[in-house]
Design an enzyme around this catalytic site. Structure first.
Site, short mmCIF file in Angstrom:
data_model
loop_
_atom_site.label_atom_id
_atom_site.label_comp_id
_atom_site.label_asym_id
_atom_site.label_seq_id
_atom_site.Cartn_x
_atom_site.Cartn_y
_atom_site.Cartn_z
N HIS A 138 0.92 -1.22 -0.01
CA HIS A 138 -0.19 0.04 0.02
C HIS A 138 0.95 1.16 0.11
O HIS A 138 2.05 1.36 0.73
CB HIS A 138 -0.99 0.18 1.30
CG HIS A 138 -1.89 1.12 1.22
ND1 HIS A 138 -2.95 1.24 0.40
CD2 HIS A 138 -1.91 2.07 2.13
CE1 HIS A 138 -3.60 2.55 0.79
NE2 HIS A 138 -2.73 3.06 1.71
N GLU A 158 8.64 1.37 -3.09
CA GLU A 158 7.92 0.10 -3.17
C GLU A 158 8.72 -1.19 -3.83
O GLU A 158 8.65 -2.26 -3.41
CB GLU A 158 6.57 0.17 -3.88
CG GLU A 158 5.70 1.34 -3.34
CD GLU A 158 4.27 1.49 -4.05
OE1 GLU A 158 3.79 0.54 -4.51
OE2 GLU A 158 3.74 2.52 -4.26
C1 GAR Z 1 1.22 0.52 -6.33
O1 GAR Z 1 1.63 1.97 -5.91
C2 GAR Z 1 0.36 0.10 -5.07
O2 GAR Z 1 1.23 0.31 -3.73
C3 GAR Z 1 -0.93 0.49 -4.96
O3 GAR Z 1 -1.47 0.57 -6.34
C4 GAR Z 1 -0.17 0.67 -7.14
C5 GAR Z 1 0.03 -0.25 -8.13
O4 GAR Z 1 0.99 0.05 -9.15
N1 GAR Z 1 -1.72 -0.28 -4.21
C6 GAR Z 1 -2.85 0.11 -3.62
O5 GAR Z 1 -3.18 1.46 -3.58
C7 GAR Z 1 -3.73 -0.81 -2.72
N2 GAR Z 1 -4.30 -0.21 -1.73
P1 GAR Z 1 1.84 -1.19 -10.02
O6 GAR Z 1 0.44 -1.75 -10.58
O7 GAR Z 1 2.71 -0.42 -10.94
O8 GAR Z 1 2.69 -2.01 -8.95
#
Ligand code: GAR
Length: 219
Positions: A113, A178
């Site tokens: 998250h 992340e």
């Molecule tokens: C990421 O920033 C992840 O942390 C967020 O969605 C994005 C996905 O990016 N997740 C949430 O907000 C969950 N509550 P990605 O598809 O490039 O990994």
């Protein structure tokens, strides 16, 4: 490394950059996990192409085709069992999973998250952080519980909020964090070093890697 690599499924809904970070980590034969399936609830998710490029089997289970949330969860669970997954990583998976699914995978269901939980659950976390005027922001990998963006914290990475930041610049800084954090946390779980006691995670093993990171973007 001679130990068995733990089979992992990754659930996505979109871009899949965190999936890519996990794919890259698993490319090292010494990494204790391997991705055996990528499942998307959206057939247009760009992350499906990343998985295919890496030679990982993919599957799309469209939530819109299920009248009830429980039926979608059951189809998802069946796909994960067929794939032989033992750990499930949510990586930008934008569906809420029901209590039966969460209980079935308790202790083996991870989410990332883009905030330092428990601050800023839900959507638009970077806008929430800017509006609150916090000086540190970041990301969290946690065990999933039925509540939204709730559950025992495995690891967190913090980044500074810099003067002049907007949602785009802050999101990019957090996203880079992340990509560093998720593989580290998956490694800890796959090595069996993560124990959940009540609402908290404890790390086993002498010399365990720190599960927190303070990232200076200038370093
Ligand atoms: C990421 O920033 C992840 O942390 C967020 O969605 C994005 C996905 O990016 N997740 C949430 O907000 C969950 N509550 P990605 O598809 O490039 O990994």
């Amino acid at each position: 490394m001679s130990g068995r690599r733990i089979p992992v499924a990754v659930l996505i809904s979109g871009r899949g950059s965190n999936l890519q970070a996990l794919i890259d980590a698993c490319a090292d034969p010494a990494f204790p996990a391997e991705i055996v399936r990528v499942v998307s609830n959206d057939p247009g998710a760009a992350g499906l192409d990343r998985a295919a490029t890496a030679g990982i089997a993919t599957e799309t289970i469209e939530h819109r085709q299920f009248a009830r949330r429980e039926a979608f969860d059951e189809a998802l669970n069946a796909a994960l069992e067929t794939a032989g997954a033992e750990i499930v990583c949510l990586a930008g998976f934008m569906r809420i999973l029901g209590p039966a699914f969460v209980a079935r995978w308790a202790g083996r269901l991870l989410n990332i998250h883009p905030s330092l939980l428990p601050a800023f659950p839900g959507l638009h976390t970077h806008a929430q952080a800017l509006a609150a005027g916090v000086k540190l922001h970041g990301c969290t990998v946690h065990m999933v519980r039925p509540g939204l963006d709730d559950g025992p914290i495995i690891g967190q990475a913090a980044v500074p909020v810099l003067p002049g930041d907007d949602e785009t610049t802050l999101a990019a800084r957090v996203l880079a964090a992340e990509h560093r954090l998720y593989p580290r946390c998956l490694r800890l779980v796959a090595e069996g070093r993560v124990t959940v006691a009540g609402d908290r995670v404890t790390l086993a093993g002498g010399g365990a890697e720190p599960d927190t990171q303070l990232i200076n973007p200038k370093s």
